[in-house]
Structure formats: structure tokens, C-alpha cells
Enzyme design. Structure first.
Site: not given
Length: 126
Positions: A26, A58, A77-78, A104
Site C-alpha cells: 500500500e 466548498y 484510515i481512522e 477504501k
């Protein structure tokens, strides 16, 4: 802290390519990530005045999300989501709460179809 109105600015399906993850593949090869974010902001003023200066851009929110996504590689990812939330709270004092989901779709697990994801719900620290 701003009163809770239920108002929110929503950005969905923000796509990024990054090198976050636990496995060395990764970090080396990277993969796609998709981010959905809701920012709790009182939208009464822009709703009644129709003035751009009374709301958050935005594009500016997106730039903060992008900068934090690309700024520091994380294994989880947390942690990535928390970094994005922290960045948004630092830049935009108008945001009272955030819901962020990071998806993901190519997680290195045996899935026939679907995606791995996390979702954080955060309120601005007092």
C-alpha cells in the site's frame, strides 16, 4: 460553540490516490480512496441573504481535506480521518461538528464486491 441547527455542508465522493495503509504494498503502490464529509455549519445567514460571504466555500473545504490527505502518510484510515477533521476545525471556526467517512474500495482483503470504510463523528473540542 455554535448552536446545533442540523444545517450542514456536504461533500461526497471526493476521490484521491494515496499511499495510506498497513502493508508495504500500500505504501509502495498506493490505491484509491473516497471521502464523504459533512460539516455542521449554521446556514441561516447565507440562506436568508443569498450572499457568498456568509457561508463557507466548498472549494476551500476541499483544499483543506486534500492538504491533510496528502500531508502525512498514515497506516490507519481512522488516523487519516482524524487528521482531516483536526485540520478542518483549525481552519474553519464556523464548523461545529463533522461526520467523515473514508472508503477504501481496493482494501487488501478478499472481497468479491464492496469496500472497507470507517466513519468518525466529531464535535469541535471546547
Amino acid at each position: 460553540m455554535l448552536p446545533f441547527t442540523g444545517d450542514r455542508i456536504i461533500l461526497n465522493d471526493l476521490g484521491f490516490y494515496g499511499y495510506h495503509g498497513v502493508f508495504s504494498e500500500e505504501a509502495r503502490l498506493g490505491q484509491r480512496f473516497f471521502i464523504d464529509i459533512q460539516c455542521g455549519v449554521d446556514l441561516t445567514a447565507p440562506g436568508t441573504t443569498d450572499e457568498l460571504g456568509h457561508t463557507l466555500s466548498y472549494a476551500d473545504i476541499y483544499e483543506v481535506v486534500k492538504a491533510n490527505f496528502e500531508g502525512k502518510r498514515t497506516k490507519l484510515i481512522e488516523a487519516l480521518a482524524q487528521n482531516i477533521v483536526t485540520g478542518l476545525f483549525e481552519v474553519f471556526p464556523e464548523i461545529g461538528w463533522i461526520i467523515i467517512r473514508i472508503r477504501k474500495p481496493e482494501a487488501p482483503i478478499a472481497m468479491v464486491h464492496g469496500e472497507a470504510a470507517i466513519e468518525l463523528h466529531r464535535v469541535r473540542p471546547v
